[in-house]
Write an enzyme that holds these catalytic residues in place. Sequence first.
Site, PDB file in Angstrom:
ATOM      1  CB  SER A 152      -0.914   0.011   1.232  1.00 34.38           C
ATOM      2  OG  SER A 152      -0.156  -0.039   2.422  1.00 34.38           O
ATOM      3  CG  HIS A 208     -41.752  20.465 -12.347  1.00 32.53           C
ATOM      4  ND1 HIS A 208     -41.688  19.128 -12.048  1.00 32.53           N
ATOM      5  CD2 HIS A 208     -42.664  21.004 -11.516  1.00 32.53           C
ATOM      6  CE1 HIS A 208     -42.542  18.866 -11.061  1.00 32.53           C
ATOM      7  NE2 HIS A 208     -43.136  19.991 -10.719  1.00 32.53           N
ATOM      8  CB  SER A 219     -13.999  25.048 -28.582  1.00 33.83           C
ATOM      9  OG  SER A 219     -13.990  24.116 -29.643  1.00 33.83           O
ATOM     10  CE  LYS A 266     -19.144  26.008 -26.973  1.00 33.90           C
ATOM     11  NZ  LYS A 266     -18.788  24.578 -27.086  1.00 33.90           N
ATOM     12  CD  GLU A 304     -19.363  21.714 -19.021  1.00 35.81           C
ATOM     13  OE1 GLU A 304     -20.186  22.271 -19.752  1.00 35.81           O
ATOM     14  OE2 GLU A 304     -18.255  21.296 -19.421  1.00 35.81           O
ATOM     15  CD  GLN A 352      -3.143  -2.811   1.371  1.00 36.75           C
ATOM     16  OE1 GLN A 352      -2.422  -3.362   2.193  1.00 36.75           O
ATOM     17  NE2 GLN A 352      -2.993  -2.982   0.069  1.00 36.75           N
TER      18      GLN A 352
END
Length: 481
Positions: A22, A155, A276, A282, A289, A321
């Site tokens: 580990s 909604h 972009s 963009k 996000e 672990q």
Amino acid sequence: MKLWGGRFTKPTNQLVEEYTASISFDQQMWRQDIVGSLAHVAMLGKCGILPMDEVRQIIAGLKKVKEKIERGHVQFVVAHEDVHMNIEKMLIEEIGPVGGKLHTGRSRNDQVALDMHLYLREKLMEIIQLSMYLQEALLEQANSHLDTVMPGYTHLQRAQPVLFGYHMMAYVSMLQRDIERMRDCWKRVNVLPLGAGALAGTTFPIDRAFVAELLQFDGIYLNSMDAVSDRDFIVEFLASASLLMAHLSRLCEELVIWSSQEFSFVELDDAFCTGSSIMPQKKNPDVAELVRGKTGRVYGNLFGLLTVLKGLPLAYNKDMQEDKEGMFDTVATLHGALALLTPMIQTMQVKTDRMRQAVTQDFSNATDLADYLVRKEMPFRQAHEVVGRAVLYCIEQQKYLLDLTLEEFRMFSADIDSDVYEALAVETVVNARDVLGGTARGQVEAQIAAYRELLKETHAWVDKNSQKVMIESLIDVGSPA
């Protein structure tokens, strides 16, 4: 040779070493491991289990190991499995066989439990502080927009007008509960497991209360089997973290929607957006996000640990672990999300004119027309039907309620008088909800004041407990009197 290899006649298969080790992830707890060891050896000296000259050698050796790790002069080795064995091996190389006495009266089982309690105690404090910073940023936005009206939604359909500050205060409220959950989780984290041994305690006359005092724990596990097999303090943290991420994800979803051209309610600062590779126009809300997307991994860490624990017999099992990587990942995910969202909210520009335009070009004041008729002694269910027909008429005529003439209003009810225009005005509609929890300006101001007081109380709690998590200040716990 392994530090536990006396019983074995063959070296560990290399694949087994790599699969079971580990150290690749638990090495980040090296500070906690050294602090725990310093407290443990100080106790061994205090109780007369080790002579003080050996205690001093071990303390000096541990501090040298600490300095070498800080300078990057050591390498953690897979063959030594985990952070505990790596540090003990370094200690023995530093001061000789006396370093092997450090493990007297202690097992890796209670040692690793201690490290995780120390680690999570520290990280809980950081997460609480970061959550408070985000609360403060939201409070400032709320206070700056006590007169900014926007559509409230159900909604994702326009429902009733609300103040933008009121909307921000909803997230302040959510974060307050998140902070309270983390503080409550602290109670289970700040408990000392060291001294439990492998599962049944130890034959040495140790003083667990002394160690708890050195490490500033508020309590001690009373049952050793529980101490080494308990991971529900991590589960509780992961559950609280999941709820916190759910709230952050909902906020980010709204930032994504509001910053779109279709809504255009807010403008996120360029520093927190990306472009972009093909479309030069963009401006993408990637941070929001990603927070929304990373919420799933935090949920996964919670369910992963619950699944690991569900069928384990007492006490320690190697399955446990698997408790660490999800915990480390969740801490990092929360830290990143909170640290980014605070400046993003602080620098967010609110398009007040666009919000007002939106709220005057809908039927979100329809409920207020129904309430107006109820005050004229019309039963609400009848008023609901009357207003529904009026809205249908407006849709057919391409109008909104405030565009109707008084004669048109009276087509639906003779009870409607000229005061209806004031009753349906945006400011009237918002400030009419002057009840506890409502969107009226005075109520929002009261909410802001109340949560600022709660923030003061949380700051006081942090100040009171922050010393307990300062690992560097605890390094001297091993210095014998």
